[in-house]
Design a protein around this motif. Structure first.
Motif, mmCIF file in Angstrom:
data_model
loop_
_atom_site.group_PDB
_atom_site.id
_atom_site.type_symbol
_atom_site.label_atom_id
_atom_site.label_comp_id
_atom_site.label_asym_id
_atom_site.label_seq_id
_atom_site.Cartn_x
_atom_site.Cartn_y
_atom_site.Cartn_z
ATOM 1 N N PHE A 236 -21.658 0.230 -33.740
ATOM 2 C CA PHE A 236 -22.667 0.926 -32.467
ATOM 3 C C PHE A 236 -21.169 1.800 -31.463
ATOM 4 C CE2 PHE A 236 -25.940 -1.476 -32.772
ATOM 5 C CZ PHE A 236 -27.038 -0.987 -33.168
ATOM 6 N N SER A 237 -19.893 0.886 -31.250
ATOM 7 C CA SER A 237 -19.159 1.249 -31.041
ATOM 8 C C SER A 237 -18.358 2.521 -30.934
ATOM 9 C CB SER A 237 -18.106 0.708 -30.101
ATOM 10 O OG SER A 237 -17.113 0.207 -31.094
ATOM 11 N N ARG A 238 -18.559 2.693 -32.413
ATOM 12 C CA ARG A 238 -17.591 3.655 -33.257
ATOM 13 C C ARG A 238 -19.067 5.079 -32.897
ATOM 14 N NH1 ARG A 238 -16.144 4.684 -38.822
ATOM 15 N NH2 ARG A 238 -18.660 3.477 -38.833
ATOM 16 N N ARG A 239 -19.767 4.422 -32.734
ATOM 17 C CA ARG A 239 -20.784 6.309 -32.815
ATOM 18 C C ARG A 239 -20.546 6.989 -32.034
ATOM 19 N NH1 ARG A 239 -23.795 7.277 -36.919
ATOM 20 N NH2 ARG A 239 -25.612 8.891 -36.710
ATOM 21 N N GLY A 240 -20.181 6.523 -30.267
ATOM 22 C CA GLY A 240 -19.242 8.034 -29.376
ATOM 23 C C GLY A 240 -20.798 7.637 -28.813
ATOM 24 N N LEU B 63 -24.929 -5.867 -27.432
ATOM 25 C CA LEU B 63 -25.413 -4.618 -28.686
ATOM 26 C C LEU B 63 -26.809 -3.663 -27.783
ATOM 27 C CD1 LEU B 63 -25.704 -6.682 -32.127
ATOM 28 C CD2 LEU B 63 -24.535 -5.119 -31.790
ATOM 29 N N LEU C 74 -25.342 4.125 -39.472
ATOM 30 C CA LEU C 74 -24.311 4.044 -38.081
ATOM 31 C C LEU C 74 -23.126 3.887 -39.051
ATOM 32 C CD1 LEU C 74 -25.982 2.385 -34.982
ATOM 33 C CD2 LEU C 74 -26.165 4.599 -35.771
ATOM 34 N N GLY D 80 -24.468 -1.253 -26.215
ATOM 35 C CA GLY D 80 -24.147 -0.466 -26.892
ATOM 36 C C GLY D 80 -25.418 0.506 -27.383
ATOM 37 N N ALA D 81 -26.449 0.562 -27.687
ATOM 38 C CA ALA D 81 -27.485 1.346 -27.966
ATOM 39 C C ALA D 81 -28.400 1.947 -26.912
ATOM 40 C CB ALA D 81 -29.186 0.119 -28.675
ATOM 41 N N LEU E 203 -26.102 4.606 -26.443
ATOM 42 C CA LEU E 203 -26.144 5.966 -27.049
ATOM 43 C C LEU E 203 -27.512 6.680 -27.407
ATOM 44 C CD1 LEU E 203 -24.650 4.455 -30.864
ATOM 45 C CD2 LEU E 203 -23.710 5.863 -29.305
ATOM 46 N N ILE F 33 -21.194 -5.204 -37.051
ATOM 47 C CA ILE F 33 -21.921 -4.329 -36.121
ATOM 48 C C ILE F 33 -22.270 -3.813 -34.800
ATOM 49 C CG2 ILE F 33 -24.146 -4.899 -34.493
ATOM 50 C CD1 ILE F 33 -25.423 -6.690 -36.741
#
Lengths: 119, 188, 330
Positions: free
Chosen positions: C324-328, C68, C170, C71-72, C75, C320
């Protein structure tokens, strides 16, 4: 030997100090969050340290074994759930951080404050 | 018979311990990334296998040796994979195979002492992490700034985290791509 | 004696890793080090006889939390570029805190003291009465699911709410990709195919991870395990698959509607058990009335609520991660 018996608590205090320092001294939000997880880990360590009993084992009752000493299950239960809750709240904080980055273009607290003042 | 088993397992355990120790030593003393990784990964798999074998001999005919065998199988698969992923990432990110330091001069031994390798030298287990940064930094930004540091970092068995680390960004990108109406494609 | 040596070693390692986290400017390094911190912490918990907690910490702290954070990081930023703010105030504050705590711990009972106050109240009761009242070998599960069922219900809802929070922060926004240069984007996506070996080996491991998760779920009454650990393990398997195959494939495996359904369904199941036990004449979450035999009722209740916990935790972790992963990338 007295010091050895308290070593866990000393480490707890030191980790707490490091975590707090990391939160206070760094303006980067992600770094602060990592500091927070250290802080959290220190608290977990304190609780789990209290469950230990000399000569004890994990609190799983075995058939046919008499007079076994078990570690205290209560702190374990508290921390077990606390770890899961901890990661969920951390994820929430990370989500907020991502949104801050998208809104301000930075995750440095001081720069965010500057931008807020300019508004 | 018991004595024989004990001796055999003691020999295995000691050899395994020696391997792991040598691996750790190699991580500290080798001049640059790939040789360090070599030292860590090779001895890591071998040492762990020997130690587990030694423990299996100690376990006797119970469930324990089978559990240890499962761990052995797991390590035997993941440890080389992690090393591979690590080396591959380093190669893709352009970590130089030549020995070098900040001045570009041939590398003195004490390069190990620079950057953040101090805590790392205490344990093999925790070093890998730092390694990965090499790829990302060179790939993305501030290569100049990252290079000296990257050169001073090390490989290790904790590299299992590694594939996760690298891949973490990719799903996101693929997702973005798909969302933009372009077929993501099955090639991956 | 040997455990003391191990313990000292691991605790010292913890401090060293923590200092390493503090000192590095590279957030990526810091995140990986925090994963190692959690792993050492898990080993420590195991030495302190807390097998359940060690399992949880290893899965969640070293596995999911690291993913996580990464992932953050993807971004946000990779470097901590902040100049340290005035070092003195934080240093003084934390030293004062540490000093006070160390002073306080001088009075604390030493590690493993059987006469410590914690071991005198409530805990012996749990240990004595569990075989008779609940009859599951793992006392931790008994306390978690039955004696302190309210508490656990609360925790499940905290996790549930955190998941809703992440989804609303998100969730629905489609990632913008104007900011990404075309070829740069393709290059990064292409990088996946360079990782053939990790993908093959990783995919080989996924079913075993999920299988182990199910074992931990249903064996939680007898050995270390239970819903929380199992949920995290299964989610870790799914997350590993998503990391290897990319987000879209991961979302094909476990669609988002399914993972969010799991979240709600788990919490719902847990609450339902409470309501049903009320309807059958007991108190809220009093499983004894669920069957004609109180002990059997307890077993049923624990099994069902552990399943509920497992579902919620699995769902939350996967949701969760997907969020995060979909946020691009930005």
């Amino acid at each position: 030997m007295a010091v050895l018996g308290l070593y866990n608590y000393f480490i707890f205090a030191v980790l707490l100090m490091i975590g707090l320092y990391c939160i206070l001294a760094r303006t980067n939000i992600i770094k602060s969050l990592i500091g927070l997880t250290i802080f959290q880990g220190a608290v977990f360590l304190l609780y789990i340290s209290t469950d230990k009993i000399d000569g004890g084992t994990a609190p799983i009752i075995q058939e046919g074994v008499e007079n076994q000493i078990f570690a205290n299950p209560l702190p374990q239960v508290l921390i077990l759930t606390a770890i899961v809750v901890g990661i969920s709240t951390t994820a929430l904080a990370l989500a907020v951080t991502v949104r801050i980055k998208e809104a301000y273009g930075t995750i440095e607290e001081d720069k965010i404050q500057e931008m807020d003042r300019e508004l | 018979m018991d004595l024989l088993l004990d001796i055999a397992s003691a020999i295995l355990l000691l050899t395994g311990g020696f391997f792991v120790f040598v691996g750790g030593f190699g991580v500290m003393r080798m001049p640059e990334f790939f040789t360090r990784m070599h030292a860590a990964s090779l001895t890591d798999t071998g040492g762990a296998a020997l130690i587990l074998l030694g423990l299996m001999l100690q376990g006797g005919l119970t469930l324990v040796p089978f559990k240890l065998a499962a761990i052995f199988l797991f390590l035997f698969l993941t440890s080389p994979t992690a090393s591979y992923a690590l080396a591959n990432a380093a190669l893709l990110s352009g970590v130089s195979t030549a020995c070098r330091n900040e001045t570009g001069a041939p590398l003195p031994e004490n390069e190990v002492d620079s950057a953040d390798s101090k805590p790392a030298s205490k344990s093999v287990a925790k070093t890998s992490a730092s390694r990965t940064s090499g790829r990302k930094t060179t790939a993305k930004q501030a290569a100049e700034q990252a290079a000296p540091k990257a050169a001073a970092r090390k490989a290790s068995k904790k590299a299992a985290k590694k594939p996760a680390g690298k891949a973490a960004k990719k799903p996101a990108r693929k997702a973005a791509k798909k969302a933009a109406g372009k077929p993501a494609g099955k090639k991956s | 004696m040997i455990t003391i040596v191990f313990s000292l070693f691991l605790l010292t390692m913890l401090v060293i890793v923590a200092v390493g986290i503090l000192r590095t400017d590279n957030l990526f390094t810091a995140v990986m080090l925090s994963g190692i911190f959690s792993l050492i912490m898990a080993a420590n918990f195991f030495i302190l006889d807390a097998a359940d907690v060690a399992l949880t910490e290893a899965v969640i702290g070293a596995g999911i939390s690291t993913v996580l954070f990464l992932g953050a990081l993807a971004l946000t930023a990779e470097y901590d570029r902040s100049p340290p703010v005035g070092t003195w105030v934080p240093l003084l504050t934390s030293s004062a805190l540490g000093g006070v705590i160390i002073f306080a711990t001088l009075q604390a009972p030493r590690l493993g003291d059987p006469n410590a106050v914690v071991h005198k109240h409530v805990a012996p009761w749990y240990l004595d009465r569990t075989p008779e009242l609940i009859d599951v070998p793992n006392v931790v599960t008994a306390v978690l699911a039955s004696f302190r069922g309210y508490d656990t219900l609360g925790e499940v809802f905290v996790v549930f709410i955190a998941c809703i929070g992440v989804m609303s922060l998100l969730g629905r926004v489609r990632p913008r990709r104007d900011s990404i240069e075309e070829d740069e984007f393709d290059k990064r996506t292409d990088n996946l195919r360079h990782h053939l070996i990790p993908r093959v080996v990783g995919k080989m491991l996924v079913p075993f991870i999920v299988l182990f998760g199910l074992y931990v779920q249903f064996h939680g009454d007898f050995g270390p395990g239970g819903g929380f650990q199992a949920g995290a393990l299964i989610a870790a398997g799914v997350i590993l698959y998503s990391l290897l195959e990319g987000g879209p494939r991961g979302r094909e495996l476990v669609p988002e509607w399914f993972s969010s359904l799991l979240v709600a369904l788990g919490a719902f199941t847990y609450t339902c058990v409470g309501v049903v036990s009320m309807a059958m004449g007991g108190r809220f979450l009093d499983y004894s009335v669920l069957s004609h035999d109180p002990v059997h009722g307890q077993h049923m209740g624990i099994l069902i609520i552990e399943a509920g916990v497992g579902m919620t935790v699995t769902g939350v972790m996967i949701t969760i991660f997907h969020a995060f992963s979909r946020r691009g990338i930005r």
